[in-house]
Design an enzyme around this catalytic site. Sequence first.
Site, PDB file in Angstrom:
ATOM      1  N   ASP A 109      -4.459  -5.117   5.600  1.00  0.00           N
ATOM      2  CA  ASP A 109      -4.734  -5.981   4.459  1.00  0.00           C
ATOM      3  C   ASP A 109      -3.498  -6.828   4.155  1.00  0.00           C
ATOM      4  O   ASP A 109      -2.373  -6.336   4.164  1.00  0.00           O
ATOM      5  CB  ASP A 109      -5.103  -5.124   3.251  1.00  0.00           C
ATOM      6  CG  ASP A 109      -5.638  -5.934   2.081  1.00  0.00           C
ATOM      7  OD1 ASP A 109      -6.035  -7.101   2.284  1.00  0.00           O
ATOM      8  OD2 ASP A 109      -5.681  -5.380   0.966  1.00  0.00           O
ATOM      9  N   SER A 162       0.867  -1.176   0.000  1.00  0.00           N
ATOM     10  CA  SER A 162       0.000   0.000   0.000  1.00  0.00           C
ATOM     11  C   SER A 162       0.904   1.227   0.000  1.00  0.00           C
ATOM     12  O   SER A 162       1.698   1.389  -0.929  1.00  0.00           O
ATOM     13  CB  SER A 162      -0.952  -0.038   1.196  1.00  0.00           C
ATOM     14  OG  SER A 162      -1.880   1.020   1.134  1.00  0.00           O
ATOM     15  N   HIS A 213      -2.627  -0.864  -3.396  1.00  0.00           N
ATOM     16  CA  HIS A 213      -3.832  -0.083  -3.155  1.00  0.00           C
ATOM     17  C   HIS A 213      -3.772   1.217  -3.958  1.00  0.00           C
ATOM     18  O   HIS A 213      -2.850   2.023  -3.785  1.00  0.00           O
ATOM     19  CB  HIS A 213      -3.973   0.241  -1.675  1.00  0.00           C
ATOM     20  CG  HIS A 213      -4.272  -0.963  -0.841  1.00  0.00           C
ATOM     21  ND1 HIS A 213      -4.096  -0.978   0.525  1.00  0.00           N
ATOM     22  CD2 HIS A 213      -4.756  -2.195  -1.161  1.00  0.00           C
ATOM     23  CE1 HIS A 213      -4.445  -2.160   1.005  1.00  0.00           C
ATOM     24  NE2 HIS A 213      -4.834  -2.916   0.002  1.00  0.00           N
TER      25      HIS A 213
END
Length: 207
Positions: A147, A24, A51
């Site tokens: 995540d 991310s 992301h």
Amino acid sequence: MSRPRHPSAPPPATRVDAIVLGASAGGVEALSRLLPTLPRDFRPALLIVIHIPRGHPSLLVNVFTPHCALPVHEAGDKQPIEPGTVYFAPPDYHLLVDRDAHGPTLALSQDAPVHFSRPAIDVLFESAADVYGARLGGVLLTGANTDGALGLQAVHRAGGVTLVQKPDTARVATMPAAALAAGPVDFVLPLEQMPAVFRAWGDGGAI
């Protein structure tokens, strides 16, 4: 006998058919240090979720293609997974691994976001673990949420090999720290030590 799972005693190298990577915040910079190190004859496929804000076009293929020896593509639905190829999840779609009569394929889904993210790292890792089992490498890099932690454990349970960026070397430590808190991993390394692991996964040699 099962191989050791403690980061201070990494397992013997094993050849893998695919590597799933998740990142991310700071992920583009991290991958910019990893992907260009892979040689043209690198055999595992690389499936990547970063992301990206929904509603924004992805420029990842344009960013990485000039610097990588491997072909780089945005993933397409029902696309066969080719060895030695980099696939990025497109914006606002989960990327999954499926299988047809000819072998592993990519699949795209607009199911609900996971961890507020679509694409989500967990979704990719869990589906890839179901298809590849012990022939999968899972890698989690810098990021600002949790995540990927559960997905990396799915790779572990399937017999795959797992690698997490050392948290104190990550631009944002939340994601790798969450992965380490979730369960055992095989390697915890700074970025500069990861290419040797990738190459060993590609040829099955010693690390």
